[in-house]
Design a protein around this motif. Structure first.
Motif, PDB file in Angstrom:
ATOM      1  N   LEU A  32       0.799  -1.226   0.000  1.00  0.00           N
ATOM      2  CA  LEU A  32       0.000   0.000   0.000  1.00  0.00           C
ATOM      3  C   LEU A  32       0.833   1.278   0.000  1.00  0.00           C
ATOM      4  O   LEU A  32       0.327   2.344  -0.341  1.00  0.00           O
ATOM      5  N   LYS A  33       2.093   1.188   0.378  1.00  0.00           N
ATOM      6  CA  LYS A  33       2.957   2.367   0.502  1.00  0.00           C
ATOM      7  C   LYS A  33       2.978   3.165  -0.800  1.00  0.00           C
ATOM      8  O   LYS A  33       3.228   2.625  -1.866  1.00  0.00           O
ATOM      9  N   ASP A  60       0.287   8.055   4.195  1.00  0.00           N
ATOM     10  CA  ASP A  60       1.073   8.853   3.259  1.00  0.00           C
ATOM     11  C   ASP A  60       0.446  10.221   2.988  1.00  0.00           C
ATOM     12  O   ASP A  60       0.902  10.934   2.106  1.00  0.00           O
ATOM     13  N   VAL A  61      -0.615  10.548   3.701  1.00  0.00           N
ATOM     14  CA  VAL A  61      -1.317  11.824   3.546  1.00  0.00           C
ATOM     15  C   VAL A  61      -1.643  12.058   2.061  1.00  0.00           C
ATOM     16  O   VAL A  61      -1.374  13.106   1.504  1.00  0.00           O
ATOM     17  N   ASN A  62      -2.207  11.028   1.424  1.00  0.00           N
ATOM     18  CA  ASN A  62      -2.551  11.117   0.013  1.00  0.00           C
ATOM     19  C   ASN A  62      -4.037  10.930  -0.252  1.00  0.00           C
ATOM     20  O   ASN A  62      -4.451  10.672  -1.366  1.00  0.00           O
TER      21      ASN A  62
END
Length: 92
Positions: A32-33, A60-62
């Motif tokens: 998932l990274k 990841d603040v995405n």
């Protein structure tokens, strides 16, 4: 539960057989990274399990989201399928 999530994300339903939880979590994190994801978990389980699992999901603040949905035990719902109605109306 982690085995099921990893199997769904990876597409390999046997990816977690006989593997330690820590290793499963690390595999999930690697998959998932850097990706944007939406995970919907609908299951009857102790919320403490979620506390243990959430560390394996990268932040990841995405815009990725994880939605933990527990079946409603309200008297308004006659069966488990009716418990999906509030979720379905939010997603449409």
């Amino acid at each position: 539960m982690l085995e099921q999530i990893l199997g769904t994300v990876s597409g390999d339903k046997d990816s977690g057989y006989g593997v330690k939880v820590q290793e499963l979590g690390e595999r999930l994190n690697e998959l998932l990274k850097g990706k944007r994801y939406l995970i919907v978990i609908y299951q009857r389980f102790d919320i403490g399990i979620w506390v243990d699992l959430k560390k394996y999901f990268p932040n990841d603040v995405n815009g990725s989201k994880i939605f933990v949905f527990r079946p409603c035990s309200c008297p308004d719902y006659q069966n488990e399928e009716d418990g999906w109605n509030p979720l379905a109306s939010e997603l449409h």
